[in-house]
Design an enzyme around this catalytic site. Structure first.
Site, PDB file in Angstrom:
ATOM      1  N   ASN A 180       5.830 -13.686   5.112  1.00  0.00           N
ATOM      2  CA  ASN A 180       4.851 -13.019   5.966  1.00  0.00           C
ATOM      3  C   ASN A 180       4.656 -11.560   5.548  1.00  0.00           C
ATOM      4  O   ASN A 180       3.532 -11.038   5.600  1.00  0.00           O
ATOM      5  CB  ASN A 180       5.290 -13.084   7.424  1.00  0.00           C
ATOM      6  CG  ASN A 180       4.244 -12.522   8.368  1.00  0.00           C
ATOM      7  OD1 ASN A 180       3.193 -13.114   8.564  1.00  0.00           O
ATOM      8  ND2 ASN A 180       4.527 -11.374   8.960  1.00  0.00           N
ATOM      9  N   HIS A 229       3.320  -4.971 -11.700  1.00  0.00           N
ATOM     10  CA  HIS A 229       4.036  -3.842 -11.094  1.00  0.00           C
ATOM     11  C   HIS A 229       4.916  -3.136 -12.129  1.00  0.00           C
ATOM     12  O   HIS A 229       4.973  -1.888 -12.174  1.00  0.00           O
ATOM     13  CB  HIS A 229       4.896  -4.329  -9.928  1.00  0.00           C
ATOM     14  CG  HIS A 229       4.136  -4.518  -8.658  1.00  0.00           C
ATOM     15  ND1 HIS A 229       3.373  -5.637  -8.417  1.00  0.00           N
ATOM     16  CD2 HIS A 229       4.019  -3.746  -7.551  1.00  0.00           C
ATOM     17  CE1 HIS A 229       2.810  -5.531  -7.217  1.00  0.00           C
ATOM     18  NE2 HIS A 229       3.197  -4.401  -6.670  1.00  0.00           N
TER      19      HIS A 229
END
Length: 548
Positions: free
Chosen positions: A413, A458
């Site tokens: 989430n 990243h």
């Protein structure tokens, strides 16, 4: 939830019993608490009664508010998503129809089909709504007070050490050095991504039907687009950053814009190519080629998903725009004071101590607070202030750039709600397309592929911006992040999992700040005369002894 509902009903039923029955069962003298026989009001009895009613109301309030909030959220979610589903055609929607089907439809059943993609809806950012609550806005005021204290602390230390007020921001000027090179590179990237992808797509779309070999025609133009993405947008900005030896913040601007343009150009092709193919298959008389204005608006819009049009707000609130940009600059100075007051003293005290477990553990724990503060500042300054400022200037209606990630009880989430803008792109163009190319049975493989792409990007950003390769973030992302995604999944709902998530975030930010800062200072104070390629990927902080 059912137990709470029953408890609430019992409490309400007890408090709403027939007063006449209570009076029959109770002491007869209690029938005239407020109006005694002498006609005078007893103040003490009124106060006691008021306290009793207040206590009962306070006891019922949390249950009542939770119940109302739950039903209100369900109602609004159903209303919004049902109305959005009418974009592809459907029956008329009324408030009564939503209420009538409340028990049969949930939000997860009303998602758009995968082929329809993301549905944009006019809505405000979550923090804008939360800041209207005084309790939440007080937390914002606390951060402002902390910024003031950081500034006063810096001024006091400078006055004590130097005997005068030293108002200089050398770190900021260094980090954003060679800014004209940055603006020239950005302009070149913008003009190229504005002209080349649009020209390639338009030429392919208008000549696709007349082509004798449509497959070869499509392959040739696709190859041109891939070459542009990899050579011009991929290698060009990276070469400028390395050749001109730009400082870290200037590098970040170019690299972030490079990735943003690559993702936007891909979305433009990915959304429009199927439309042209479908039009050719249906032998439509019109070719669905977007206008230049539509493409230009998309390049500036705070989204990575292309649409011909988006929900728009009626007016531009210029005061709101100024406020958002002011908060961005405030966060910039906030970051400066964090590094000046919390980070620099930490790493200046390392002195000549060699790399050891003791130094590493102390460094990680001391880096947790500034690391988390930096993460919160990046979130607030970019995902809220910067994107909302551009959304307001462009009258862009859908401003759900993030969700309530701070309430997450699972890492799955958290990944979905931290950065909705990037998550939508990865979900529709990486995860969904992976399943479309292979099979829906390989959902785990698709998720692993998305994690790998995100981790590599990243790490590429950090490697180019810091000018060294130190794959700490890659390891945390691919191994620990992936493991937490399966361990702390969506089935974890208890508050303890939110505590665990925040604990791991604190620890992770401490690890990242500690390792990368140590490596940065080691390379600054232990430079090599003729570094080779291996020197760029070999950790210098493990062997270097340096003194500040």
């Amino acid at each position: 939830m059912v137990g709470e509902d029953m408890s609430l009903r019992k409490r309400l039923s007890k408090s709403s019993e027939n007063p006449e029955e209570k009076e029959d069962q109770g002491n007869p003298t209690q029938q005239s608490l407020e109006t005694p026989t002498n006609g005078r009001v007893d103040i003490k009895q009124l106060i006691a009664k008021k306290k009793q009613l207040t206590a009962e109301a306070e006891e019922l309030k949390p249950y009542f508010m939770k119940e109302v909030g739950t039903h209100f959220d369900d109602f609004v979610t159903n209303l919004i998503e049902k109305s959005a589903s009418l974009d592809s055609g459907g029956c008329a929607l009324t408030t009564f129809s939503v209420l009538e089907g409340e028990n049969n439809y949930r939000a997860k059943d009303l998602r758009a089909p995968p082929e329809h993609g993301k549905i944009f809806i006019s809505r405000r950012s979550l923090l804008d709504e939360l800041f209207e609550v005084d309790h939440i806005r007080t937390i914002y005021h606390m951060f402002i007070a902390l910024l003031i204290l950081f500034a006063l602390s810096t001024l006091a230390v400078d006055y004590i050490d130097e005997g005068r007020l030293v108002l200089e921001f050398s770190l900021i000027f260094y980090a954003f050095g060679q800014f004209p090179v940055v603006m020239f590179t950005w302009s070149a990237m913008f003009l190229s991504v504005l002209a080349v992808p649009y020209f390639i797509f338009q030429r392919w779309a208008r000549s696709y039907r007349e082509s004798a070999h449509p497959v070869m025609h499509t392959f040739f133009h696709g190859l041109l687009f891939v070459a542009f993405q990899s050579a011009v947008l991929g290698c060009g900005p990276t070469y400028v950053v390395l050749a001109y030896k730009l400082p870290p913040a200037s590098r970040c601007i170019i690299i972030f814009e490079q990735i943003r343009f690559i993702m936007k150009a891909h979305s433009f092709f990915r959304e429009n190519v199927p439309r042209v193919l479908s039009s050719a298959k249906e032998k439509s008389s019109t070719i669905p080629v977007p206008t230049v204005n539509q493409y230009l608006y998309f390049l500036f819009a705070p989204t990575l998903i292309y649409r011909d049009s988006y929900p728009r707000t009626p007016t531009i609130r210029w005061g709101y725009v100024v406020t958002q940009f002011a908060q961005v600059f405030g966060c910039l100075f906030y970051m400066y004071y964090i590094f000046e007051r919390l980070c620099a003293p930490l790493f200046r005290n390392i002195k000549q101590e060699p790399f050891s477990a003791r130094v590493l553990v102390l460094c990680i724990f001391n880096s947790m607070l500034p690391g988390v503060l930096a993460q919160l500042l990046v979130f607030f300054s970019f995902l809220h202030c910067w994107l909302n400022a551009f959304a307001e200037m462009l009258r862009f209606g859908d401003r759900m750039f993030y969700k309530d990630w701070w309430n997450s009880t699972s890492y799955s989430n958290y990944y979905r709600t931290w950065n909705v803008v990037v998550h939508d792109w990865l979900y529709y163009y990486a995860y969904k397309d992976f399943l479309w190319l292979f099979s829906k049975r390989f959902k785990t493989a698709a998720m692993l592929a998305v994690f790998a792409v995100s981790a590599v990007v990243h790490e590429y950003i950090l490697a180019v911006c810091l000018n060294f390769f130190y794959p700490v973030l890659f390891v945390l992302f691919m191994f620990f992040g992936m493991a937490f995604n399966f361990i702390a999944n969506d089935s974890r709902k208890r508050p303890i999992w939110n505590v665990m998530m925040w604990t791991s975030l604190f620890a992770g930010q401490g690890v990242l700040l500690c390792f990368y800062s140590q490596e940065w200072y080691a390379r600054q104070h232990c430079p090599l005369k003729n570094p080779t390629f291996l020197d760029y990927i070999r950790p210098r902080s493990w062997t270097c002894r340096y003194e500040f």
